[in-house]
Design an enzyme around this catalytic site. Structure first.
Site, short mmCIF file in Angstrom:
data_model
loop_
_atom_site.label_atom_id
_atom_site.label_comp_id
_atom_site.label_asym_id
_atom_site.label_seq_id
_atom_site.Cartn_x
_atom_site.Cartn_y
_atom_site.Cartn_z
N LYS A 85 0.86 -1.19 0.00
CA LYS A 85 0.00 0.00 0.00
C LYS A 85 0.89 1.24 0.00
O LYS A 85 1.76 1.40 0.87
CB LYS A 85 -0.88 0.02 1.25
C1 E4P Z 1 -7.85 1.15 4.30
O1 E4P Z 1 -7.12 0.21 4.52
C2 E4P Z 1 -7.80 2.43 5.02
O2 E4P Z 1 -6.50 2.60 5.50
C3 E4P Z 1 -8.80 2.48 6.13
O3 E4P Z 1 -10.03 1.91 5.71
C4 E4P Z 1 -9.01 3.88 6.66
O4 E4P Z 1 -10.11 3.86 7.55
P1 E4P Z 1 -10.43 5.05 8.59
O5 E4P Z 1 -10.83 6.25 7.81
O6 E4P Z 1 -11.52 4.50 9.42
O7 E4P Z 1 -9.16 5.27 9.37
#
Ligand code: E4P
Length: 223
Positions: A85
């Site tokens: 990522k």
């Molecule tokens: C995906 O992996 C994102 O990092 C994650 O869904 C972010 O979520 P949040 O906005 O609840 O931190």
């Protein structure tokens, strides 16, 4: 359509993997920090649970060079099939391009605008992760953003998939899918909320009562 679990909590992953047909698990530094565990041992345990399912692991370096080294360490320890990522800013796009030229699997993350998704796709990303709830929090229409990304990808024949993320209620998940997301990642409680509620419990209780009134405690295989 694919569903992934957005957590690094080992017992949750074990439990939900047995219930849902999960494509894999997504993590980010915030999610990992909650577990207060060593980075690689935790991710290796998760890899052990999900087998060859998808595991998305975020790099944290500030430069392309740092992120490339992190990606190598991640795939050395967790397998080449692990998705790296990478935040979709300029250094991230540079990194995605370099990673793809060396055969890595890439998920572009921290996407708040369709234009980031478009550029990440051009850089070769396998997935783009628009942050649905965070966009809504900024008074940006998450559904429209996902729809725009889907329209762009379809129009230009991009193979990049939309992995919608950052959900704080199940309505948002359905909105993202209806808008064209290929995949969603969500916390365990979101999945539970989608199928467990008092109406469902009530219907099941009614069926059980009618069954017991007619057949007693016997099960179908005992008749
Ligand atoms: C995906 O992996 C994102 O990092 C994650 O869904 C972010 O979520 P949040 O906005 O609840 O931190």
């Amino acid at each position: 359509m694919e569903i992934l679990l957005d957590t690094a909590h080992v017992e949750t992953i074990r439990k939900y993997s047995s219930i849902y047909n999960l494509t894999g698990v997504t993590t980010n530094p915030t999610i990992l920090a909650r577990e207060k565990a060593e980075f690689f041992p935790l991710l290796q345990e998760i890899r052990g649970i999900i087998g060859d399912g998808q595991l998305h692991v975020q790099v944290t370096g500030n430069t392309c060079e740092e992120m490339m080294k992190e990606a190598e360490a991640v795939t050395d320890r967790l397998g080449k099939e692990t998705y790296i990522k990478v935040p979709a800013n300029e250094e991230g796009l540079k990194t995605m391009k370099a990673l793809k030229s060396r055969g890595f699997l890439v998920t572009a993350t921290a996407i708040y605008m369709p234009q980031q998704a478009m550029l990440a796709s051009v850089a070769g990303a396998d997935y783009v992760a628009p942050y649905f709830n965070r966009m809504n929090n900024m008074n940006v229409d998450g559904r429209q953003a996902v729809q725009d990304i889907a329209t762009l990808f379809r129009h230009f024949g991009r193979r990049t998939k939309i992995l919608a993320a950052s959900f704080h209620n199940t309505y948002q998940i359905m909105e993202a899918l209806m808008a064209g997301a290929d995949t969603v990642t969500a916390s365990a409680d979101m999945f539970t909320t989608m199928v467990e509620n008092p109406s469902v419990d009530g219907a099941i209780a009614d069926f059980r009562r009618d069954w017991t009134d007619t057949y007693g405690d016997r099960r179908i295989y005992e008749l």
